[in-house]
Design a protein around this motif. Sequence first.
Motif, PDB file in Angstrom:
ATOM      1  N   GLY A 348    -106.156   8.179 -91.353  1.00  0.00           N
ATOM      2  CA  GLY A 348    -105.766   9.547 -91.630  1.00  0.00           C
ATOM      3  C   GLY A 348    -104.359   9.831 -91.167  1.00  0.00           C
ATOM      4  O   GLY A 348    -103.705   8.994 -90.521  1.00  0.00           O
ATOM      5  N   PRO A 349    -103.841  11.013 -91.491  1.00  0.00           N
ATOM      6  CA  PRO A 349    -102.497  11.382 -91.057  1.00  0.00           C
ATOM      7  C   PRO A 349    -102.374  11.332 -89.540  1.00  0.00           C
ATOM      8  O   PRO A 349    -103.284  11.744 -88.819  1.00  0.00           O
ATOM      9  N   VAL A 350    -101.220  10.838 -89.061  1.00  0.00           N
ATOM     10  CA  VAL A 350    -101.053  10.666 -87.625  1.00  0.00           C
ATOM     11  C   VAL A 350     -99.632  11.031 -87.234  1.00  0.00           C
ATOM     12  O   VAL A 350     -98.675  10.757 -87.966  1.00  0.00           O
ATOM     13  N   ALA A 351     -99.516  11.686 -86.085  1.00  0.00           N
ATOM     14  CA  ALA A 351     -98.215  12.030 -85.521  1.00  0.00           C
ATOM     15  C   ALA A 351     -98.146  11.474 -84.104  1.00  0.00           C
ATOM     16  O   ALA A 351     -99.120  11.554 -83.348  1.00  0.00           O
ATOM     17  N   ALA A 352     -97.006  10.895 -83.754  1.00  0.00           N
ATOM     18  CA  ALA A 352     -96.790  10.361 -82.407  1.00  0.00           C
ATOM     19  C   ALA A 352     -95.796  11.242 -81.676  1.00  0.00           C
ATOM     20  O   ALA A 352     -94.702  11.512 -82.191  1.00  0.00           O
ATOM     21  N   ALA A 370     -77.838   1.458 -83.440  1.00  0.00           N
ATOM     22  CA  ALA A 370     -76.503   0.996 -83.081  1.00  0.00           C
ATOM     23  C   ALA A 370     -75.873   1.888 -82.023  1.00  0.00           C
ATOM     24  O   ALA A 370     -75.254   1.402 -81.064  1.00  0.00           O
ATOM     25  N   ALA A 371     -76.041   3.198 -82.162  1.00  0.00           N
ATOM     26  CA  ALA A 371     -75.455   4.119 -81.191  1.00  0.00           C
ATOM     27  C   ALA A 371     -76.114   3.988 -79.832  1.00  0.00           C
ATOM     28  O   ALA A 371     -75.440   4.035 -78.792  1.00  0.00           O
ATOM     29  N   LEU A 372     -77.433   3.815 -79.816  1.00  0.00           N
ATOM     30  CA  LEU A 372     -78.148   3.683 -78.546  1.00  0.00           C
ATOM     31  C   LEU A 372     -77.752   2.404 -77.823  1.00  0.00           C
ATOM     32  O   LEU A 372     -77.511   2.399 -76.608  1.00  0.00           O
ATOM     33  N   VAL A 373     -77.694   1.308 -78.554  1.00  0.00           N
ATOM     34  CA  VAL A 373     -77.353   0.028 -77.936  1.00  0.00           C
ATOM     35  C   VAL A 373     -75.921   0.056 -77.422  1.00  0.00           C
ATOM     36  O   VAL A 373     -75.618  -0.429 -76.319  1.00  0.00           O
ATOM     37  N   ALA A 374     -75.020   0.668 -78.178  1.00  0.00           N
ATOM     38  CA  ALA A 374     -73.622   0.735 -77.762  1.00  0.00           C
ATOM     39  C   ALA A 374     -73.457   1.564 -76.494  1.00  0.00           C
ATOM     40  O   ALA A 374     -72.638   1.251 -75.627  1.00  0.00           O
ATOM     41  N   ALA A 375     -74.265   2.609 -76.385  1.00  0.00           N
ATOM     42  CA  ALA A 375     -74.118   3.517 -75.250  1.00  0.00           C
ATOM     43  C   ALA A 375     -74.853   3.044 -74.009  1.00  0.00           C
ATOM     44  O   ALA A 375     -74.393   3.270 -72.884  1.00  0.00           O
ATOM     45  N   GLU A 376     -76.009   2.390 -74.203  1.00  0.00           N
ATOM     46  CA  GLU A 376     -76.882   2.150 -73.056  1.00  0.00           C
ATOM     47  C   GLU A 376     -77.468   0.747 -73.002  1.00  0.00           C
ATOM     48  O   GLU A 376     -78.353   0.496 -72.191  1.00  0.00           O
ATOM     49  N   ASP A 377     -77.028  -0.164 -73.859  1.00  0.00           N
ATOM     50  CA  ASP A 377     -77.668  -1.465 -73.930  1.00  0.00           C
ATOM     51  C   ASP A 377     -79.142  -1.246 -74.278  1.00  0.00           C
ATOM     52  O   ASP A 377     -79.447  -0.583 -75.258  1.00  0.00           O
ATOM     53  N   GLN A 378     -80.092  -1.750 -73.468  1.00  0.00           N
ATOM     54  CA  GLN A 378     -81.511  -1.587 -73.795  1.00  0.00           C
ATOM     55  C   GLN A 378     -82.236  -0.600 -72.878  1.00  0.00           C
ATOM     56  O   GLN A 378     -83.443  -0.419 -73.003  1.00  0.00           O
ATOM     57  N   ARG A 379     -81.526   0.064 -71.958  1.00  0.00           N
ATOM     58  CA  ARG A 379     -82.196   0.960 -71.026  1.00  0.00           C
ATOM     59  C   ARG A 379     -82.838   2.152 -71.730  1.00  0.00           C
ATOM     60  O   ARG A 379     -83.795   2.726 -71.223  1.00  0.00           O
ATOM     61  N   TRP A 380     -82.347   2.533 -72.879  1.00  0.00           N
ATOM     62  CA  TRP A 380     -82.896   3.681 -73.583  1.00  0.00           C
ATOM     63  C   TRP A 380     -84.363   3.474 -73.943  1.00  0.00           C
ATOM     64  O   TRP A 380     -85.110   4.444 -74.107  1.00  0.00           O
ATOM     65  N   ARG A 381     -84.783   2.232 -74.042  1.00  0.00           N
ATOM     66  CA  ARG A 381     -86.173   1.953 -74.410  1.00  0.00           C
ATOM     67  C   ARG A 381     -87.159   2.311 -73.291  1.00  0.00           C
ATOM     68  O   ARG A 381     -88.326   2.605 -73.576  1.00  0.00           O
ATOM     69  N   VAL A 382     -86.739   2.254 -72.035  1.00  0.00           N
ATOM     70  CA  VAL A 382     -87.685   2.340 -70.922  1.00  0.00           C
ATOM     71  C   VAL A 382     -87.357   3.425 -69.909  1.00  0.00           C
ATOM     72  O   VAL A 382     -88.118   3.651 -68.972  1.00  0.00           O
ATOM     73  N   SER A 383     -86.254   4.131 -70.074  1.00  0.00           N
ATOM     74  CA  SER A 383     -85.782   5.034 -69.017  1.00  0.00           C
ATOM     75  C   SER A 383     -86.490   6.380 -68.992  1.00  0.00           C
ATOM     76  O   SER A 383     -86.372   7.118 -68.017  1.00  0.00           O
ATOM     77  N   GLY A 384     -87.197   6.734 -70.059  1.00  0.00           N
ATOM     78  CA  GLY A 384     -87.839   8.044 -70.114  1.00  0.00           C
ATOM     79  C   GLY A 384     -86.889   9.175 -70.437  1.00  0.00           C
ATOM     80  O   GLY A 384     -87.283  10.350 -70.388  1.00  0.00           O
ATOM     81  N   THR A 385     -85.639   8.858 -70.804  1.00  0.00           N
ATOM     82  CA  THR A 385     -84.660   9.887 -71.135  1.00  0.00           C
ATOM     83  C   THR A 385     -84.590  10.173 -72.627  1.00  0.00           C
ATOM     84  O   THR A 385     -83.870  11.080 -73.050  1.00  0.00           O
ATOM     85  N   HIS A 386     -85.313   9.398 -73.422  1.00  0.00           N
ATOM     86  CA  HIS A 386     -85.349   9.599 -74.867  1.00  0.00           C
ATOM     87  C   HIS A 386     -86.801   9.771 -75.311  1.00  0.00           C
ATOM     88  O   HIS A 386     -87.728   9.341 -74.623  1.00  0.00           O
ATOM     89  N   ALA A 387     -86.957  10.390 -76.470  1.00  0.00           N
ATOM     90  CA  ALA A 387     -88.301  10.670 -76.965  1.00  0.00           C
ATOM     91  C   ALA A 387     -88.293  10.634 -78.480  1.00  0.00           C
ATOM     92  O   ALA A 387     -87.229  10.502 -79.114  1.00  0.00           O
ATOM     93  N   LEU A 388     -89.461  10.746 -79.063  1.00  0.00           N
ATOM     94  CA  LEU A 388     -89.556  10.753 -80.523  1.00  0.00           C
ATOM     95  C   LEU A 388     -90.742  11.585 -80.998  1.00  0.00           C
ATOM     96  O   LEU A 388     -91.735  11.767 -80.274  1.00  0.00           O
ATOM     97  N   ILE A 389     -90.601  12.098 -82.178  1.00  0.00           N
ATOM     98  CA  ILE A 389     -91.695  12.716 -82.926  1.00  0.00           C
ATOM     99  C   ILE A 389     -91.717  11.998 -84.269  1.00  0.00           C
ATOM    100  O   ILE A 389     -90.757  12.097 -85.045  1.00  0.00           O
ATOM    101  N   GLN A 390     -92.778  11.248 -84.541  1.00  0.00           N
ATOM    102  CA  GLN A 390     -92.884  10.507 -85.798  1.00  0.00           C
ATOM    103  C   GLN A 390     -94.201  10.871 -86.487  1.00  0.00           C
ATOM    104  O   GLN A 390     -95.222  11.056 -85.820  1.00  0.00           O
ATOM    105  N   VAL A 391     -94.143  10.948 -87.810  1.00  0.00           N
ATOM    106  CA  VAL A 391     -95.314  11.368 -88.597  1.00  0.00           C
ATOM    107  C   VAL A 391     -95.533  10.395 -89.737  1.00  0.00           C
ATOM    108  O   VAL A 391     -94.577   9.954 -90.393  1.00  0.00           O
ATOM    109  N   ARG A 392     -96.801  10.028 -89.943  1.00  0.00           N
ATOM    110  CA  ARG A 392     -97.187   9.283 -91.140  1.00  0.00           C
ATOM    111  C   ARG A 392     -98.312  10.054 -91.817  1.00  0.00           C
ATOM    112  O   ARG A 392     -99.381  10.249 -91.253  1.00  0.00           O
ATOM    113  N   GLU A 393     -98.055  10.520 -93.010  1.00  0.00           N
ATOM    114  CA  GLU A 393     -99.026  11.349 -93.740  1.00  0.00           C
ATOM    115  C   GLU A 393    -100.031  10.476 -94.470  1.00  0.00           C
ATOM    116  O   GLU A 393     -99.794   9.335 -94.753  1.00  0.00           O
TER     117      GLU A 393
END
Length: 393
Positions: A348-352, A370-393
């Motif tokens: 069914g439809p799901v949102a994260a 590209a912008a994230l890697v240039a600015a922070e290398d890979q720390r953006w993946r684990v630092s808790g300073t970024h987030a997302l809202i993703q939807v699949r209908e």
Amino acid sequence: MPHTPDADVILGNEPGSFPHSVLAERHPAIIRQVRESFPYEPAQHRALDALLARCTEGVIEPLPAEAHDRDDWLAWGMARYAGLSWFDVPWLWSESWFYRQLLDAVGYFGPGPWQGIDPFRPSKLAELDSPATAEELAALDDLAARPAAEREQALLHGSLWGNRADLGFRLSAEGAEETAAAPGLVADDSERLRQLLDDRSGGATLALIADNAGRELVPDLLLLAHLLAHGRIARAVLHVKPYPYYVSDATTADVVDAVRRLRDAQGAAAEYGHLLWHALADGRLRIGAHAFFCSPLPYEDMPGDLRADLAAADLTVVKGDLNYRRLVGDRWWPPVTPFADVTAHFPGPVAALRTLKSDVITGLAPATVAALVAAEDQRWRVSGTHALIQVRE
């Protein structure tokens, strides 16, 4: 399922990696924290010492024949991983195995006087009773005068960011004006999520798979209360863990504690609390606690009864980092892998809604990566300073 590129399962055996640090450093620290939270007996201290040695230097040892959940863990891969280092099996599996072993060490599964005692309860209650929580609940009064759509947007972002320090700002009238900019979001399908709710308003059922208790669960409950109060949904199912898991993951007891905390507050928070209390009593809000939510497997492998339950919902919202890992598969996906492809299995439809605290990520635009890697290398993946809202209908 649409074709997706092959991606390796994330392991914890690479020194210096985030998964390795969790297994080698965080788990021992959690054992120390648990040991200090209760006046455990000598047998429990010995069991905790043994667990510390096993999880850092030992191998996977199968559960004894009399374990109540041995059959479950056999189905979940215990025999396949027996004899391997905790670092050489899938990271998701190893983490889940650790918490199962930790509960056993403190006597949670009984029989005995410590049966059913949540080893993480002191920290959960301390967070609920903290001044920061009181400030966040008071901020709801400032939000009450705003239009319903603005309140919904602010509450959505409150649920997204969970226990970040700026949650009070995000729940304030001033913060509501700023959420359109959504600083820190690497993907933002909030408009699609809002449209899904618009299309299903009236008799819709929303399922929310919860993540943490305390100051993260409270915003989740506030969002559900708002959606129920304004007729955006007719029913909600809140899925929690059947027993303590990953330190702060929400259980039924944590839901009751959070609703009681709201109900005993003042102003708008108390109104939300009473609404939730009555919604639980009359069935508009139901709690689910399926055993699979404490399994070490991705949601693609969920059993048929849980799949049917989630399929009955018009929309499922999946909260938090661990649930995201289980939703898309805890693999080294290229970040641009379409979110719709890796969630096609979901019934069914799901949102994260997720604050990034581990390496797995999908559904990003190439320019964003590209912008994230240039600015922070890979720390953006684990630092808790970024987030997302993703939807699949």
